[in-house]
Design an enzyme around this catalytic site. Structure first.
Site, PDB file in Angstrom:
ATOM      1  CB  SER A 137      -0.833   0.043   1.154  1.00  0.00           C
ATOM      2  OG  SER A 137      -1.487   1.245   1.583  1.00  0.00           O
TER       3      SER A 137
ATOM      4  CE  LYS B 128      -1.393  -4.690   3.631  1.00  0.00           C
ATOM      5  NZ  LYS B 128      -1.717  -5.751   2.767  1.00  0.00           N
TER       6      LYS B 128
ATOM      7  CE1 TYR C  42      -3.789  -2.467   5.616  1.00  0.00           C
ATOM      8  CE2 TYR C  42      -3.098  -0.272   4.769  1.00  0.00           C
ATOM      9  CZ  TYR C  42      -3.597  -1.545   4.630  1.00  0.00           C
ATOM     10  OH  TYR C  42      -3.775  -1.913   3.270  1.00  0.00           O
TER      11      TYR C  42
HETATM   12  P1  NAD Z   1     -11.048  -7.092   1.458  1.00  0.00           P
HETATM   13  O1  NAD Z   1     -10.944  -7.036   3.053  1.00  0.00           O
HETATM   14  O2  NAD Z   1     -11.997  -6.863   0.625  1.00  0.00           O
HETATM   15  O3  NAD Z   1     -10.271  -8.494   1.007  1.00  0.00           O
HETATM   16  C1  NAD Z   1      -9.468  -8.924   1.919  1.00  0.00           C
HETATM   17  C2  NAD Z   1      -9.870 -10.542   2.050  1.00  0.00           C
HETATM   18  O4  NAD Z   1      -8.896 -11.282   2.836  1.00  0.00           O
HETATM   19  C3  NAD Z   1     -11.398 -10.784   2.503  1.00  0.00           C
HETATM   20  O5  NAD Z   1     -11.968 -11.406   1.700  1.00  0.00           O
HETATM   21  C4  NAD Z   1     -11.066 -11.467   3.800  1.00  0.00           C
HETATM   22  O6  NAD Z   1     -12.284 -12.135   4.260  1.00  0.00           O
HETATM   23  C5  NAD Z   1      -9.804 -12.080   3.562  1.00  0.00           C
HETATM   24  N1  NAD Z   1      -9.140 -12.298   5.002  1.00  0.00           N
HETATM   25  C6  NAD Z   1      -8.706 -11.606   5.903  1.00  0.00           C
HETATM   26  N2  NAD Z   1      -8.028 -11.915   6.985  1.00  0.00           N
HETATM   27  C7  NAD Z   1      -7.953 -13.446   6.613  1.00  0.00           C
HETATM   28  C8  NAD Z   1      -7.144 -14.314   7.114  1.00  0.00           C
HETATM   29  N3  NAD Z   1      -6.703 -14.485   8.074  1.00  0.00           N
HETATM   30  N4  NAD Z   1      -7.272 -15.618   6.316  1.00  0.00           N
HETATM   31  C9  NAD Z   1      -7.921 -15.704   5.235  1.00  0.00           C
HETATM   32  N5  NAD Z   1      -8.467 -14.715   4.721  1.00  0.00           N
HETATM   33  C10 NAD Z   1      -8.552 -13.614   5.209  1.00  0.00           C
HETATM   34  O7  NAD Z   1      -9.714  -6.164   1.099  1.00  0.00           O
HETATM   35  P2  NAD Z   1      -9.338  -5.596  -0.216  1.00  0.00           P
HETATM   36  O8  NAD Z   1      -9.595  -3.982  -0.494  1.00  0.00           O
HETATM   37  O9  NAD Z   1      -9.770  -6.599  -1.513  1.00  0.00           O
HETATM   38  O10 NAD Z   1      -7.523  -5.550  -0.100  1.00  0.00           O
HETATM   39  C11 NAD Z   1      -7.082  -6.684  -0.393  1.00  0.00           C
HETATM   40  C12 NAD Z   1      -5.461  -6.571   0.106  1.00  0.00           C
HETATM   41  O11 NAD Z   1      -5.062  -5.257  -0.488  1.00  0.00           O
HETATM   42  C13 NAD Z   1      -5.563  -6.205   1.411  1.00  0.00           C
HETATM   43  O12 NAD Z   1      -4.219  -6.951   1.819  1.00  0.00           O
HETATM   44  C14 NAD Z   1      -5.290  -4.940   1.799  1.00  0.00           C
HETATM   45  O13 NAD Z   1      -4.441  -4.282   2.834  1.00  0.00           O
HETATM   46  C15 NAD Z   1      -4.506  -4.391   0.469  1.00  0.00           C
HETATM   47  N6  NAD Z   1      -4.768  -3.125   0.005  1.00  0.00           N
HETATM   48  C16 NAD Z   1      -6.182  -2.653  -0.196  1.00  0.00           C
HETATM   49  C17 NAD Z   1      -6.180  -1.359  -0.268  1.00  0.00           C
HETATM   50  C18 NAD Z   1      -7.890  -0.775  -0.518  1.00  0.00           C
HETATM   51  O14 NAD Z   1      -7.801   0.696  -0.821  1.00  0.00           O
HETATM   52  N7  NAD Z   1      -8.829  -1.681  -0.649  1.00  0.00           N
HETATM   53  C19 NAD Z   1      -5.191  -0.458  -0.842  1.00  0.00           C
HETATM   54  C20 NAD Z   1      -4.018  -0.914  -0.547  1.00  0.00           C
HETATM   55  C21 NAD Z   1      -3.704  -2.155  -0.191  1.00  0.00           C
HETATM   56  C1  WQD Z   2      -9.393   9.584   0.382  1.00  0.00           C
HETATM   57  C2  WQD Z   2      -9.746  11.209   0.746  1.00  0.00           C
HETATM   58  C3  WQD Z   2      -9.954  11.680   2.877  1.00  0.00           C
HETATM   59  C4  WQD Z   2     -13.828   9.927   3.448  1.00  0.00           C
HETATM   60  C5  WQD Z   2      -6.705   4.777   2.572  1.00  0.00           C
HETATM   61  C6  WQD Z   2      -5.866   4.188   3.445  1.00  0.00           C
HETATM   62  C7  WQD Z   2      -4.597   3.565   2.303  1.00  0.00           C
HETATM   63  C8  WQD Z   2      -5.350   2.661   1.207  1.00  0.00           C
HETATM   64  C9  WQD Z   2      -6.472   3.192   0.728  1.00  0.00           C
HETATM   65  C10 WQD Z   2      -5.361   0.441   2.300  1.00  0.00           C
HETATM   66  C11 WQD Z   2      -8.769  11.728   1.773  1.00  0.00           C
HETATM   67  C12 WQD Z   2     -11.126  12.017   2.191  1.00  0.00           C
HETATM   68  C13 WQD Z   2     -12.737  10.428   2.995  1.00  0.00           C
HETATM   69  C14 WQD Z   2     -14.701  10.856   3.930  1.00  0.00           C
HETATM   70  C15 WQD Z   2     -13.311  12.429   3.154  1.00  0.00           C
HETATM   71  N1  WQD Z   2      -5.822   1.533   1.887  1.00  0.00           N
HETATM   72  N2  WQD Z   2     -12.599  11.538   2.630  1.00  0.00           N
HETATM   73  N3  WQD Z   2     -14.445  12.180   3.803  1.00  0.00           N
HETATM   74  O1  WQD Z   2      -7.249   7.528   3.371  1.00  0.00           O
HETATM   75  O2  WQD Z   2      -6.266   7.998   0.888  1.00  0.00           O
HETATM   76  O3  WQD Z   2      -6.173   5.933   1.836  1.00  0.00           O
HETATM   77  O4  WQD Z   2      -7.497   3.808   1.749  1.00  0.00           O
HETATM   78  O5  WQD Z   2      -4.099   0.183   2.084  1.00  0.00           O
HETATM   79  O6  WQD Z   2      -3.731   2.904   3.199  1.00  0.00           O
HETATM   80  O7  WQD Z   2      -5.239   5.001   4.331  1.00  0.00           O
HETATM   81  O8  WQD Z   2      -8.541   6.863   1.344  1.00  0.00           O
HETATM   82  O9  WQD Z   2     -10.781   6.900   0.743  1.00  0.00           O
HETATM   83  O10 WQD Z   2     -10.344   7.142   3.313  1.00  0.00           O
HETATM   84  O11 WQD Z   2      -9.818   9.100   1.615  1.00  0.00           O
HETATM   85  O12 WQD Z   2     -13.210  13.855   2.972  1.00  0.00           O
HETATM   86  O13 WQD Z   2     -15.792  10.491   4.695  1.00  0.00           O
HETATM   87  O14 WQD Z   2     -10.974  11.418   1.014  1.00  0.00           O
HETATM   88  O15 WQD Z   2      -9.689  12.760   3.853  1.00  0.00           O
HETATM   89  O16 WQD Z   2      -8.264  12.941   1.305  1.00  0.00           O
HETATM   90  P1  WQD Z   2      -7.024   7.176   1.779  1.00  0.00           P
HETATM   91  P2  WQD Z   2      -9.805   7.286   1.741  1.00  0.00           P
END
Ligand code: NAD
Ligand code: WQD
Length: 351
Positions: free
Chosen positions: A138, A166, A162
């Site tokens: 991330s 990562k 978090y």
């Molecule tokens: P998500 O929660 O929809 O998907 C994660 C999946 O992992 C879920 O289906 C959950 O049930 C499963 N899971 C959680 N713990 C588990 C465990 N102990 N064993 C087996 N399965 C388990 O999240 P997502 O948005 O699809 O994210 C997927 C990956 O990408 C995550 O590792 C997240 O940290 C990373 N990521 C997400 C974002 C984002 O904004 N969505 C951004 C950066 C990184």
């Molecule tokens: C986006 C923008 C908020 C909600 C997060 C995690 C990052 C990654 C992606 C996992 C920001 C603004 C949001 C609201 C708002 N996830 N906002 N009102 O914070 O960039 O990233 O998700 O890895 O690790 O930190 O994403 O969607 O929360 O926010 O004004 O109700 O929207 O301040 O500027 P963010 P977000």
């Protein structure tokens, strides 16, 4: 093609979109998921999409419910594959917990699931000589960088639990790579802000009534489930005072994984850290206005104090990804907003 790919967390938001691409390309897909943040509906709908597209890949979906922290469960799966004289072509590792806020209140769960879970997985992969992995990292690991575009060589300084998990997993992967030179193929994909859903509206991000992220909240306000969006800060040093992020369509993001997997398997052993974002930033107000316009809806908002931990701007320098994989984003912010809403209206009854 009969290549087997293991996708951990494959029923979640990002995982289900990657699995869809894998099916379309004919891979044999093994999904491990505990279903802690996903539902069986995503799987049923993945099958439905295949059927609608008149593709008969449903016999190539293998769902194995279990927890990556359970090593004997992982071993059983790998033993089963080895008994067929096969091995996984690649692992795409997405299982984990992902809420920044929750991680500050519940750090032990985040270290346990994200880090201990990954160590288990890597240990079992290593035992069974399966050494190709794409890891969901991330952009949050860059912390509060002041750079306009974030490049992969910036210092890793996460400022929440978090992000620390990562960054730690990336470190473990690096140690592993250098401990066993010439064997591992590793790609850490550092996602920026994934958004949108498959245009079918059949798979998407699990609903939650109090989401932290912008897109789920926009849907709730547009859908009348919340009165207004709280915009965190209108005094950021940006063109309209609201913060800038790099929103990337979930299907562009998913395709990046396919390219990464193919690149790793056709090149020498290496470890890559790559940003996965479009390289374009949009402010919160720009996203909100686009959402209103393309979906013909009204989103009321109020300005609030800046959210703790937020930064002005997070935009990817994605030149390495473009150069290595020839990846470029194809789907616009307008379509992210359309597809996100389409998913919401088709599935809001499950809220
Ligand atoms: P998500 O929660 O929809 O998907 C994660 C999946 O992992 C879920 O289906 C959950 O049930 C499963 N899971 C959680 N713990 C588990 C465990 N102990 N064993 C087996 N399965 C388990 O999240 P997502 O948005 O699809 O994210 C997927 C990956 O990408 C995550 O590792 C997240 O940290 C990373 N990521 C997400 C974002 C984002 O904004 N969505 C951004 C950066 C990184
Ligand atoms: C986006 C923008 C908020 C909600 C997060 C995690 C990052 C990654 C992606 C996992 C920001 C603004 C949001 C609201 C708002 N996830 N906002 N009102 O914070 O960039 O990233 O998700 O890895 O690790 O930190 O994403 O969607 O929360 O926010 O004004 O109700 O929207 O301040 O500027 P963010 P977000």
């Amino acid at each position: 093609m009969n290549k087997k790919v293991l996708v951990t967390g494959g029923t979640g938001y990002i995982g289900s979109h990657i699995c869809l691409k894998l099916f379309e390309l004919g891979f044999d897909v093994y999904i491990i998921d505990s279903f802690i943040n996903s539902s069986h509906l995503n799987i049923a709908n993945l099958k439905l999409i295949n059927t609608q597209k008149k593709k008969n890949f449903n016999n190539k979906i293998h769902i194995i419910q279990g927890d990556i922290r359970d090593k004997s469960f992982l071993e059983k799966l790998f033993i089963g594959i080895a008994k067929k004289n096969k091995r996984f072509y690649s692992v795409i590792h997405m299982a984990g917990l992902k809420s920044v806020t929750e991680s500050t209140f519940n750090p032990l769960s985040y270290w346990d699931v994200n880090v201990n879970g990954t160590i288990n997985l890597l240990d079992v992969m290593s035992k069974f000589d399966c050494k190709t992995i794409i890891f969901s990292s991330s952009a949050t690991i860059y912390g509060k960088s002041k750079k306009k575009f974030l490049s992969e060589d910036l210092p890793i300084k996460p400022c929440n639990t978090y992000g620390e998990t990562k960054a730690t997993i990336e470190k473990i992967l690096s140690n592993l790579f250098f401990s066993d030179l010439g064997k591992w193929r590793i790609c850490n994909l550092r996602y920026f802000n994934p958004a949108g859903a498959d245009p079918s509206g059949l798979i998407g991000e699990k609903f939650c009534l109090n989401p932290n992220n912008l897109f789920p909240y926009l849907n709730l306000v547009a859908g009348g489930k919340k009165k207004f969006l709280k915009i965190y800060g209108n005094d950021w040093p940006t063109r309209d005072g609201t913060a800038i992020r790099d929103y990337v369509h979930i299907n562009d993001l998913a395709f990046g994984h396919i390219l990464a997997m193919n690149y790793l398997s056709s090149n020498k052993s290496q470890i890559l850290n790559l940003n996965l974002g479009t390289g374009n930033g949009n402010t919160v107000l720009e996203v909100l206005k686009t959402f209103q316009k393309v979906n013909n809806c009204e989103i009321k908002y109020v300005f609030k104090e800046r959210r703790i931990g937020d930064v002005t701007s997070l935009v990817a320098d994605n030149s390495n990804l473009k150069k290595l994989f020839n990846w470029s984003p194809c789907i616009s912010l307008s379509d992210m907003c359309r597809h996100s809403w389409n998913w919401f209206i088709k599935n809001k009854s499950t809220l």
